[in-house]
Design an enzyme around this catalytic site. Sequence first.
Site, PDB file in Angstrom:
ATOM      1  N   HIS A 111      22.508  20.275  44.393  1.00 29.29           N
ATOM      2  CA  HIS A 111      23.761  20.547  43.673  1.00 29.29           C
ATOM      3  C   HIS A 111      24.947  20.045  44.373  1.00 29.29           C
ATOM      4  O   HIS A 111      25.007  20.023  45.869  1.00 29.29           O
ATOM      5  CB  HIS A 111      23.809  22.107  43.193  1.00 29.29           C
ATOM      6  CG  HIS A 111      24.679  22.358  42.048  1.00 29.29           C
ATOM      7  ND1 HIS A 111      26.222  22.387  42.533  1.00 29.29           N
ATOM      8  CD2 HIS A 111      24.764  22.428  40.840  1.00 29.29           C
ATOM      9  CE1 HIS A 111      26.821  22.595  41.603  1.00 29.29           C
ATOM     10  NE2 HIS A 111      25.989  22.686  40.361  1.00 29.29           N
ATOM     11  N   ASP A 160      19.993  27.825  49.063  1.00 29.85           N
ATOM     12  CA  ASP A 160      20.754  28.002  47.974  1.00 29.85           C
ATOM     13  C   ASP A 160      19.543  28.778  46.844  1.00 29.85           C
ATOM     14  O   ASP A 160      18.664  28.004  46.530  1.00 29.85           O
ATOM     15  CB  ASP A 160      21.215  26.694  47.302  1.00 29.85           C
ATOM     16  CG  ASP A 160      21.661  26.781  45.853  1.00 29.85           C
ATOM     17  OD1 ASP A 160      21.421  27.679  45.136  1.00 29.85           O
ATOM     18  OD2 ASP A 160      22.094  25.701  45.718  1.00 29.85           O
ATOM     19  N   GLN A 203      18.984  28.948  41.434  1.00 27.34           N
ATOM     20  CA  GLN A 203      18.187  28.770  40.438  1.00 27.34           C
ATOM     21  C   GLN A 203      16.603  29.516  40.669  1.00 27.34           C
ATOM     22  O   GLN A 203      15.713  29.143  39.912  1.00 27.34           O
ATOM     23  CB  GLN A 203      17.764  27.194  40.279  1.00 27.34           C
ATOM     24  CG  GLN A 203      19.169  26.443  39.955  1.00 27.34           C
ATOM     25  CD  GLN A 203      19.452  26.803  38.616  1.00 27.34           C
ATOM     26  OE1 GLN A 203      18.731  27.312  37.665  1.00 27.34           O
ATOM     27  NE2 GLN A 203      20.757  26.704  38.141  1.00 27.34           N
ATOM     28  N   LYS A 258      23.548  33.536  36.600  1.00 25.84           N
ATOM     29  CA  LYS A 258      22.322  33.064  36.069  1.00 25.84           C
ATOM     30  C   LYS A 258      21.161  33.956  36.061  1.00 25.84           C
ATOM     31  O   LYS A 258      20.221  33.547  35.593  1.00 25.84           O
ATOM     32  CB  LYS A 258      22.030  31.974  37.179  1.00 25.84           C
ATOM     33  CG  LYS A 258      23.173  30.672  37.197  1.00 25.84           C
ATOM     34  CD  LYS A 258      22.928  29.601  38.027  1.00 25.84           C
ATOM     35  CE  LYS A 258      23.710  28.895  38.431  1.00 25.84           C
ATOM     36  NZ  LYS A 258      24.249  27.931  37.403  1.00 25.84           N
ATOM     37  N   CYS A 275      25.804  18.171  38.029  1.00 22.26           N
ATOM     38  CA  CYS A 275      26.433  18.447  39.428  1.00 22.26           C
ATOM     39  C   CYS A 275      25.455  17.811  40.443  1.00 22.26           C
ATOM     40  O   CYS A 275      25.204  18.392  41.468  1.00 22.26           O
ATOM     41  CB  CYS A 275      27.034  19.803  39.439  1.00 22.26           C
ATOM     42  SG  CYS A 275      28.442  20.163  38.590  1.00 22.26           S
TER      43      CYS A 275
END
Length: 406
Positions: free
Chosen positions: A121, A199, A202, A225, A364
């Site tokens: 991202h 990261d 997700q 999220k 993104c």
Amino acid sequence: MFDIQNIRSQFPILTQTVNGKPLVYLDNGATSQKPVSVIQSWEKYYSTINANVHRGIHTLSQLATEEMEVSRRKVQKFINAKHDFEVIFTKGTTEGINLIAYALTNLVKKDDEIIISYLEHHSNIVPWQMLCERTGAKLKVIPMDENGILQLDFLDKNLSERTKIVSLNQVSNALGVINPIEEIIAKTRANSNAMVVIDGAQSVPHFKIDVQKMDCDFFVFSGHKMYAPMGTGILYGKEEILRKIQPFHGGGEMIATCSFEETTYADLPFKFEAGTPNVGGNIALGAAIDFMETLGHEHIQTHENALLDYAQKKLLEIEGLKIYGEKANRTGVVSFNLEGIGIASDVGMILDKLGIAVRTGHHCTQPIMKFFNIAGTVRASFAVYNTFEEIDILAEGVKKAQRMLM
């Protein structure tokens, strides 16, 4: 017992109609909807104990402080951090990565190297480019193949004593590809002294996280999220590194002493939490963790994987439909285009008229789109409250869009 109707009943927004059709919400990769328990937790804070934290001796301040610190301990358990003070509240993944990139400035020198992946991202690209601009370091990128699978032999050739940071996502937001984090970290440890940043934006909604087992140095994610309010997030860092690096923001809360001659910083975690935090949101993040823990990570993962398999099967029955990353190990996302229809947003607008919320565009992740030589994709992303019936509706909607646009 996994009761999908009971789960859906906890999300008030799912009962509404959009453009005269029952809402089918498949944009969970952008943000998830919030259960009643999370909404009530946020509302309870503002209705009963609204006060600033860590600063007051009065009752409301003490109650608010305790509730937020309880939430911090829930996060610690949720990701299996060794200490609660390794858990830093942020606004989200983007702020967490920027905090790390800024805080590591003094530890990165000219001609040092930072490795990221092609699947990132923009929030895990731009902060590292900015760090390279500040320091003269060089950015290197792990390539991927036509299925979105990272080519890890790149690490064997490029990891060295010059490598200072390796930063990549656990799950691609654009393709849903699950990266082999454990293997990547093992290669990094064997061939360099680099710090590893993961990261998890997700991944945390979809499966259990264990930062100690993973052995990452930093792990960042957003609350919104994973059923929590927007403007909430977490930065985990190993204690020894957090004590060594400099703060990102200066101001109230993060000081031990302050004078015009010298300022000393507060102990962890407050060293990195300048200013008034999002107290209500941080407390509600704890409620979101409670919601997920009640359902059980295994049940969530099993249901969502079944949704993904079913969605891929139904969509691939449509002639001329291409799924990106089709053959990769994935979770939570199916990203696709229709042959002959060059603008994904046209498909998205027709689906919206049918009450179906998906995301269209480059997500993104412009480098990924450039790799596939496309402007964007239609992305359907799943959460625990989605159903197989909703996927059927999606498939029929895509067929209708295809007929209208061809």
